[in-house]
Design an enzyme around this catalytic site. Structure first.
Site, PDB file in Angstrom:
ATOM      1  N   CYS A  61      -5.988  -9.036   2.323  1.00 10.20           N
ATOM      2  CA  CYS A  61      -7.107  -8.533   3.152  1.00 10.20           C
ATOM      3  C   CYS A  61      -8.239  -9.226   3.388  1.00 10.20           C
ATOM      4  CB  CYS A  61      -7.766  -7.517   1.406  1.00 10.20           C
ATOM      5  SG  CYS A  61      -6.348  -6.092   0.522  1.00 10.20           S
ATOM      6  N   GLY A 119     -14.708 -20.932  -7.755  1.00 11.79           N
ATOM      7  CA  GLY A 119     -13.200 -20.810  -8.031  1.00 11.79           C
ATOM      8  C   GLY A 119     -13.141 -21.922  -6.328  1.00 11.79           C
ATOM      9  N   VAL A 159       1.035  -1.265  -0.460  1.00 11.14           N
ATOM     10  CA  VAL A 159      -0.072   0.197   0.323  1.00 11.14           C
ATOM     11  C   VAL A 159       0.686   1.282  -0.090  1.00 11.14           C
ATOM     12  CG1 VAL A 159      -1.412   1.273   1.237  1.00 11.14           C
ATOM     13  CG2 VAL A 159      -2.187  -1.199   0.749  1.00 11.14           C
ATOM     14  N   LYS A 173     -13.783   0.752   5.110  1.00  5.08           N
ATOM     15  CA  LYS A 173     -13.483  -0.737   4.992  1.00  5.08           C
ATOM     16  C   LYS A 173     -12.904  -1.806   4.731  1.00  5.08           C
ATOM     17  CE  LYS A 173      -9.319  -2.319   2.723  1.00  5.08           C
ATOM     18  NZ  LYS A 173      -8.855  -2.820   1.212  1.00  5.08           N
ATOM     19  N   THR A 186      -5.553  -0.075   6.992  1.00  8.81           N
ATOM     20  CA  THR A 186      -6.738  -1.283   7.023  1.00  8.81           C
ATOM     21  C   THR A 186      -6.864  -1.301   8.773  1.00  8.81           C
ATOM     22  OG1 THR A 186      -6.955  -2.300   5.117  1.00  8.81           O
ATOM     23  CG2 THR A 186      -8.143  -2.214   6.809  1.00  8.81           C
ATOM     24  N   PHE A 197      -7.957   1.459  -1.428  1.00 11.34           N
ATOM     25  CA  PHE A 197      -9.253  -0.163  -2.428  1.00 11.34           C
ATOM     26  C   PHE A 197      -8.334  -0.218  -3.455  1.00 11.34           C
ATOM     27  CE2 PHE A 197     -12.067   3.058  -0.143  1.00 11.34           C
ATOM     28  CZ  PHE A 197     -12.618   1.795   0.686  1.00 11.34           C
ATOM     29  N   ARG A 212      -6.282  -3.364  -5.790  1.00  6.74           N
ATOM     30  CA  ARG A 212      -6.830  -4.720  -6.235  1.00  6.74           C
ATOM     31  C   ARG A 212      -5.367  -5.174  -6.697  1.00  6.74           C
ATOM     32  NH1 ARG A 212     -10.096  -4.854 -10.949  1.00  6.74           N
ATOM     33  NH2 ARG A 212      -8.929  -2.952 -11.371  1.00  6.74           N
ATOM     34  N   LEU A 259     -17.819 -12.736  -8.624  1.00  9.14           N
ATOM     35  CA  LEU A 259     -19.216 -13.479  -9.284  1.00  9.14           C
ATOM     36  C   LEU A 259     -18.160 -15.331 -10.134  1.00  9.14           C
ATOM     37  CD1 LEU A 259     -22.162 -12.138  -9.814  1.00  9.14           C
ATOM     38  CD2 LEU A 259     -21.835 -13.161  -7.406  1.00  9.14           C
ATOM     39  N   GLY A 307      -8.384 -15.708  -1.225  1.00 10.15           N
ATOM     40  CA  GLY A 307      -6.916 -15.403   0.018  1.00 10.15           C
ATOM     41  C   GLY A 307      -6.598 -14.277   0.011  1.00 10.15           C
TER      42      GLY A 307
END
Length: 434
Positions: free
Chosen positions: A263, A256, A11, A207, A122, A152, A154, A253, A260
């Protein structure tokens, strides 16, 4: 503006580089001298597409600096960001805030003039209040405001997420702090990015709520996948059918082996603990945590069943070890449950991951790491696709078939089409499809 970023982890480094690219002067600070030297010499300690170029450009432009000492940067800073780790505490699942509070102690003694202290890490609800107490106790004379500004990002798309976010959330009741935060994010106004100003505690909770909802969405579609297998449905068609409803949306959606990463596992657990402490249990999230843990463990049984129920003396080839593609992060990756379980059943495991080999060597025992997917297929009794890296999406199936002991693929990410695999002569097992 001048920014001090305490912490050069995922981050901190991404945020610092992006703020510098916005035109601010940023110093990223870390106690790890080896990491700082690596950054100064042009190395990047994490795998994130485009980050090496972004860092190099802003260092060259004189906007991005790295240091082990915080004093000079904090004294000059309009905003000091705390971006240190908050891992789950062993035993109780609470977020470990020791690094956050240590950073606050250090910042307190260095502030000069009005300073905005921003929690980018976080943190549980109420952490900003504790940071304010620490600062006030050590520097009763200081002029500062403590702000919550959760990330936020990814992994694998962090730069895009920072520069073109869905929203920016800022928690503060201080007018001066609000103006400084507006100025820091001013370049985003060109993209009409919503900047949501709210109270500090609301921001902290936002968050956790966001990550918990997404984790719940993944867990929901995974349970639908199990039901599809039982009734003969196709989970991908179910996901599309419900995802086209704007109230639901199609993202997250994808059935799988379970979520993991850095976060979702940590944040869902921390939210459960916080809710319990405040006497307001979040039963949906508690169930999400439990079901996801069970799912990752169930994947090894799925593989064993597909291979005839006995893995002794067999070789399993694994494609992908990181928790998602485009990162080297293996924190709470499904592979960390699946691979040891396969080994415990008697299988030899050989694997390839485009970025996760270094982490895998530390986290997985007795795994034979190969140089490419075809080396993984050589002599394998089955191929298991765990992480959907792009280079696994168009493999030479005829070549794989020749290399394998038997043409069996267990695709835990539904990358391939069942009919295509049948035509190529593979026995093909996927998730939530007939």
């Amino acid at each position: 503006m001048h920014v001090a970023m305490i912490g050069t982890g995922y981050v901190g480094l991404v945020s610092g580089a992006c703020f510098a690219d916005f035109g601010h002067v940023v110093t990223c600070i870390d106690k790890d001298g080896a990491k700082i030297e690596q950054l100064k010499s042009g190395g990047i300690p994490i795998y994130e597409p485009g980050l090496d170029t972004l860092v190099a450009q802003n260092v060259k432009a004189g906007r991005l600096f790295f240091d082990t000492e915080a004093a000079e940067a904090v004294k000059k800073a309009d905003a000091v960001f705390i971006a240190v780790g908050t891992p789950s505490r062993r035993g109780d699942g609470h977020a470990d805030l020791s690094y956050v509070y240590a950073a606050a102690e250090e910042i307190a003694g260095l502030m000069n003039g009005f300073t905005v202290v921003v929690t980018k890490s976080t943190v549980p609800v109420g952490t900003g209040d504790e940071i304010e107490k620490i600062l006030r106790a050590k520097r009763p004379d200081a002029d500062f405001a403590v702000v919550s500004n959760p990330e936020f990002l990814r992994e694998g798309a962090a730069i895009e997420d920072f520069k073109r976010p869905d929203r920016v959330v800022v928690g503060t009741d201080d007018d001066r702090a609000r103006e400084i935060m507006r100025e820091l994010y001013r370049p985003l106004y060109l993209n009409e990015t919503p900047i949501v100003f709210t109270s500090r505690r609301t921001s902290e909770l936002t968050k956790y709520a966001a990550n918990a909802f997404l984790a719940m969405k993944i867990t929901f579609i995974n349970e639908m996948a199990d039901l599809c297998e039982a009734v003969g449905g196709d989970v991908q068609h179910v996901a599309r059918g419900i995802g086209l409803d704007n109230r639901i949306g199609g993202k997250f959606l994808h059935a799988g082996p379970g979520y993991g990463g850095s976060c979702f596992p940590k944040d869902t657990l921390a939210l459960v603990r916080t809710a319990t402490d405040y006497g307001s249990p979040v039963e949906l999230i508690e169930t999400t945590v439990r079901v996801n843990d069970q799912r990752k463990k169930a994947m090894a049984r799925k593989i064993m069943t597909a291979m005839g129920g006995d893995l002794k003396g067999k070789t399993v080839g694994v494609l992908g070890l990181t928790f998602k593609p485009n990162t080297d992060d293996m924190r709470d990756a499904p592979s960390l449950d699946i691979v040891p379980a396969l080994q415990a059943m008697g299988a030899k495991v050989q694997a390839f991951d485009p970025a996760g080999a270094t982490e895998a060597r530390q986290l997985l025992r007795d795994i034979d790491l190969k140089e490419d997917p075809y080396a993984v297929a050589a002599g394998a009794d089955a191929l298991v696709l765990i992480t959907e890296w792009d280079q696994f999406r168009a493999l030479d199936l005829d070549r794989l078939k020749l290399l394998m002991n038997q043409p069996l693929m267990i695709d835990l990410r539904n990358v391939y089409r069942p009919e295509d695999m049948r035509v190529r002569g593979f026995t093909y097992v996927s998730v939530g499809r007939p």
